[in-house]
Design a protein around this motif. Sequence first.
Motif: not given
Length: 305
Positions: A105-106, A117-118, A257-260
């Motif tokens: 997950e990390a 992810v969870v 906090g910017q995904i990707g």
Amino acid sequence: MLGYRRWSRSDLAFRQDSSARAIPIIVAVMALLACLALAAGLSAIGMEKRWQNQLVGVMTVQIPIPIEADPEAVDGAEAQALVLDLLTQIPDVTKAVALDRSRSEALLTPWLGADVVVTLPLPRLIDIRLADSATLTAKALQTILRRQIADVTVDDHRRWLSGVTQLAQMLAGLASVILGLVIIVTASVIFLAVRTGVQVHHRDIELMHIIGAGDSFIAAQFQRHIFRLTLIGSVFGALAAVAIISGLDVFFGPDGGQIGLSGIMKYLRLTGFDWLLLAAVPVLTAIFAVVVTRAAVLLTLARLP
């Protein structure tokens, strides 16, 4: 201080000449673009090297989640332990580490986000480190493991490394094109400004010729003037580029906090040598401007009657 005044003194009235007033602004913009393009190219090349160093001799075993309806399915933890035992018996494998779900997950969180992810059914993973002299391929290892556990897959990350290499080459190529355009534009602007300046100061130059000044002496007058203007402009442009790069690092960094993009920016880092190259841009720009200025003055004087 006296030496600087003597060096900066000019026999031509450049302060009353408006032909070169826009040079610092134009050079600042060009230096900004040059620094950003250079930083993009250097960080892309560095990213490719870091990925190669991390992935050479590394494989990952993926054990799929068993289907509950299949009575013959082996429990995930049991299958992972069995694969680990098999890997210890293979001479080319020097290290095998099982990754628990929290570690998986990390690894995915910077790219997909924690909320996504969870909810994912993640396979069990085992990281493998091969010996430097190993000849074992991912396909051969997968064949060995599938004799005990069906549907096990082995990835040597070559497809990922190939994509990173292509991306790095594309960014480096684009940076080279931008740098080339910046050089052409800068040279053109300086050449035209200097040629105009020579024409503006035509009478003063004729007087200097009469009293014995040569073309090289006159060119040196323009060179010192243009050197100061380009150095000032390029320093401001480079500082603006550093501010933008630092801002991107903060905004898209691990805490941004910017995904990707945070996962990508983690690898787009400049080394100390890269920063030295960026710091050299103002000096190199000023030296380049001096060379262009000398050529422009000598060519223009040669064509004057």
